[in-house]
Design a protein around this motif. Structure first.
Motif, PDB file in Angstrom:
ATOM      1  N   MET A   1      56.410 -85.999  19.776  1.00  0.00           N
ATOM      2  CA  MET A   1      56.477 -84.848  18.901  1.00  0.00           C
ATOM      3  C   MET A   1      55.133 -84.147  18.929  1.00  0.00           C
ATOM      4  SD  MET A   1      58.698 -85.962  15.649  1.00  0.00           S
ATOM      5  CE  MET A   1      60.157 -86.914  15.863  1.00  0.00           C
ATOM      6  N   GLN A   2      55.195 -82.829  18.803  1.00  0.00           N
ATOM      7  CA  GLN A   2      53.980 -82.037  18.854  1.00  0.00           C
ATOM      8  C   GLN A   2      54.098 -80.875  17.874  1.00  0.00           C
ATOM      9  OE1 GLN A   2      53.300 -80.333  22.701  1.00  0.00           O
ATOM     10  NE2 GLN A   2      51.253 -79.692  22.210  1.00  0.00           N
ATOM     11  N   VAL A   3      53.036 -80.660  17.099  1.00  0.00           N
ATOM     12  CA  VAL A   3      52.983 -79.533  16.164  1.00  0.00           C
ATOM     13  C   VAL A   3      52.283 -78.381  16.858  1.00  0.00           C
ATOM     14  CG1 VAL A   3      52.016 -78.702  13.987  1.00  0.00           C
ATOM     15  CG2 VAL A   3      52.983 -80.994  14.126  1.00  0.00           C
ATOM     16  N   SER A   4      52.830 -77.196  16.701  1.00  0.00           N
ATOM     17  CA  SER A   4      52.245 -76.004  17.303  1.00  0.00           C
ATOM     18  C   SER A   4      51.932 -74.988  16.215  1.00  0.00           C
ATOM     19  CB  SER A   4      53.226 -75.419  18.318  1.00  0.00           C
ATOM     20  OG  SER A   4      52.711 -74.248  18.892  1.00  0.00           O
ATOM     21  N   GLY A   5      50.652 -74.659  16.072  1.00  0.00           N
ATOM     22  CA  GLY A   5      50.236 -73.623  15.133  1.00  0.00           C
ATOM     23  C   GLY A   5      50.572 -73.895  13.679  1.00  0.00           C
ATOM     24  N   ASN A   6      50.778 -75.159  13.312  1.00  0.00           N
ATOM     25  CA  ASN A   6      51.187 -75.516  11.950  1.00  0.00           C
ATOM     26  C   ASN A   6      52.439 -74.772  11.499  1.00  0.00           C
ATOM     27  OD1 ASN A   6      49.567 -77.610  11.097  1.00  0.00           O
ATOM     28  ND2 ASN A   6      47.901 -76.254  10.531  1.00  0.00           N
ATOM     29  N   LYS A   7      53.265 -74.348  12.463  1.00  0.00           N
ATOM     30  CA  LYS A   7      54.487 -73.615  12.125  1.00  0.00           C
ATOM     31  C   LYS A   7      55.728 -74.204  12.770  1.00  0.00           C
ATOM     32  CE  LYS A   7      52.036 -69.405  11.420  1.00  0.00           C
ATOM     33  NZ  LYS A   7      52.156 -68.098  10.990  1.00  0.00           N
ATOM     34  N   GLN A   8      55.543 -74.958  13.870  1.00  0.00           N
ATOM     35  CA  GLN A   8      56.694 -75.436  14.620  1.00  0.00           C
ATOM     36  C   GLN A   8      56.466 -76.873  15.087  1.00  0.00           C
ATOM     37  OE1 GLN A   8      57.620 -73.652  18.563  1.00  0.00           O
ATOM     38  NE2 GLN A   8      59.516 -73.070  17.555  1.00  0.00           N
ATOM     39  N   LEU A   9      57.537 -77.654  15.060  1.00  0.00           N
ATOM     40  CA  LEU A   9      57.518 -79.024  15.549  1.00  0.00           C
ATOM     41  C   LEU A   9      58.397 -79.086  16.790  1.00  0.00           C
ATOM     42  CD1 LEU A   9      56.624 -81.986  14.972  1.00  0.00           C
ATOM     43  CD2 LEU A   9      58.786 -82.247  13.749  1.00  0.00           C
ATOM     44  N   THR A  10      57.891 -79.705  17.845  1.00  0.00           N
ATOM     45  CA  THR A  10      58.649 -79.858  19.080  1.00  0.00           C
ATOM     46  C   THR A  10      58.828 -81.339  19.374  1.00  0.00           C
ATOM     47  OG1 THR A  10      57.713 -77.814  19.969  1.00  0.00           O
ATOM     48  CG2 THR A  10      58.733 -79.303  21.538  1.00  0.00           C
ATOM     49  N   PHE A  11      60.062 -81.725  19.675  1.00  0.00           N
ATOM     50  CA  PHE A  11      60.388 -83.096  20.070  1.00  0.00           C
ATOM     51  C   PHE A  11      60.835 -83.060  21.524  1.00  0.00           C
ATOM     52  CE2 PHE A  11      64.180 -86.002  20.489  1.00  0.00           C
ATOM     53  CZ  PHE A  11      63.453 -87.154  20.718  1.00  0.00           C
ATOM     54  N   PHE A  12      60.236 -83.931  22.342  1.00  0.00           N
ATOM     55  CA  PHE A  12      60.697 -84.078  23.712  1.00  0.00           C
ATOM     56  C   PHE A  12      60.793 -85.558  24.027  1.00  0.00           C
ATOM     57  CE2 PHE A  12      56.205 -84.569  24.342  1.00  0.00           C
ATOM     58  CZ  PHE A  12      56.068 -85.349  25.477  1.00  0.00           C
ATOM     59  N   ALA A  13      61.636 -85.887  24.978  1.00  0.00           N
ATOM     60  CA  ALA A  13      61.825 -87.289  25.338  1.00  0.00           C
ATOM     61  C   ALA A  13      61.912 -87.413  26.855  1.00  0.00           C
ATOM     62  CB  ALA A  13      63.108 -87.825  24.703  1.00  0.00           C
ATOM     63  N   SER A  14      61.217 -88.403  27.389  1.00  0.00           N
ATOM     64  CA  SER A  14      61.289 -88.743  28.808  1.00  0.00           C
ATOM     65  C   SER A  14      60.913 -87.582  29.718  1.00  0.00           C
ATOM     66  CB  SER A  14      62.680 -89.257  29.160  1.00  0.00           C
ATOM     67  OG  SER A  14      62.726 -89.676  30.509  1.00  0.00           O
ATOM     68  N   ASP A  15      59.822 -86.914  29.425  1.00  0.00           N
ATOM     69  CA  ASP A  15      59.262 -85.871  30.268  1.00  0.00           C
ATOM     70  C   ASP A  15      59.688 -84.493  29.768  1.00  0.00           C
ATOM     71  OD1 ASP A  15      57.913 -84.554  32.244  1.00  0.00           O
ATOM     72  OD2 ASP A  15      59.058 -85.387  33.898  1.00  0.00           O
ATOM     73  N   TRP A  16      58.754 -83.568  29.792  1.00  0.00           N
ATOM     74  CA  TRP A  16      59.030 -82.191  29.361  1.00  0.00           C
ATOM     75  C   TRP A  16      60.156 -81.566  30.161  1.00  0.00           C
ATOM     76  CZ3 TRP A  16      57.434 -80.190  25.013  1.00  0.00           C
ATOM     77  CH2 TRP A  16      56.255 -80.648  24.427  1.00  0.00           C
ATOM     78  N   GLY A  17      60.315 -81.974  31.421  1.00  0.00           N
ATOM     79  CA  GLY A  17      61.332 -81.376  32.280  1.00  0.00           C
ATOM     80  C   GLY A  17      62.757 -81.583  31.816  1.00  0.00           C
ATOM     81  N   ARG A  18      62.994 -82.558  30.963  1.00  0.00           N
ATOM     82  CA  ARG A  18      64.354 -82.803  30.476  1.00  0.00           C
ATOM     83  C   ARG A  18      64.749 -81.851  29.365  1.00  0.00           C
ATOM     84  NH1 ARG A  18      66.513 -86.682  33.263  1.00  0.00           N
ATOM     85  NH2 ARG A  18      65.352 -88.561  33.700  1.00  0.00           N
TER      86      ARG A  18
END
Length: 91
Positions: A1-18
């Motif tokens: 999980m990654q927070v961007s600009g204190n406005k958005q949360l991104t969840f990725f699993a098993s490589d960004w390419g998926r």
């Protein structure tokens, strides 16, 4: 999980390419406790914040993302020296 600009949360699993799943952060994001859950059922990625489904992304290909790697706050076993949390810890 990654927070961007204190406005958005991104969840990725098993490589960004998926693919990834994004959700807007709640107004009371900072200085409050929140329960975050990123879920993959092999066909989609889902992101829950405080028990509510906030985002879903269908995967282009079905995939089994099961691994035996252990996770800890701020890093994971797979890339333990590379994925390190450098954000702000609050109490």
């Amino acid at each position: 999980m990654q927070v961007s600009g204190n406005k958005q949360l991104t969840f990725f699993a098993s490589d960004w390419g998926r693919g990834d799943c994004k959700a807007s952060l709640p107004e009371n994001w900072q200085n409050s406790w929140h329960h975050l859950a990123g879920v993959s059922d092999g066909k989609s990625l889902s992101l829950y914040i405080d028990g509510e489904l906030k985002g879903i992304t269908k995967l282009e290909e079905a995939v089994n993302l099961s691994v035996s790697n252990k996770w800890t706050v701020g890093r994971n076993e797979e890339f333990s020296s590379q994925r390190i949390f450098t954000g702000i810890w609050t109490r």
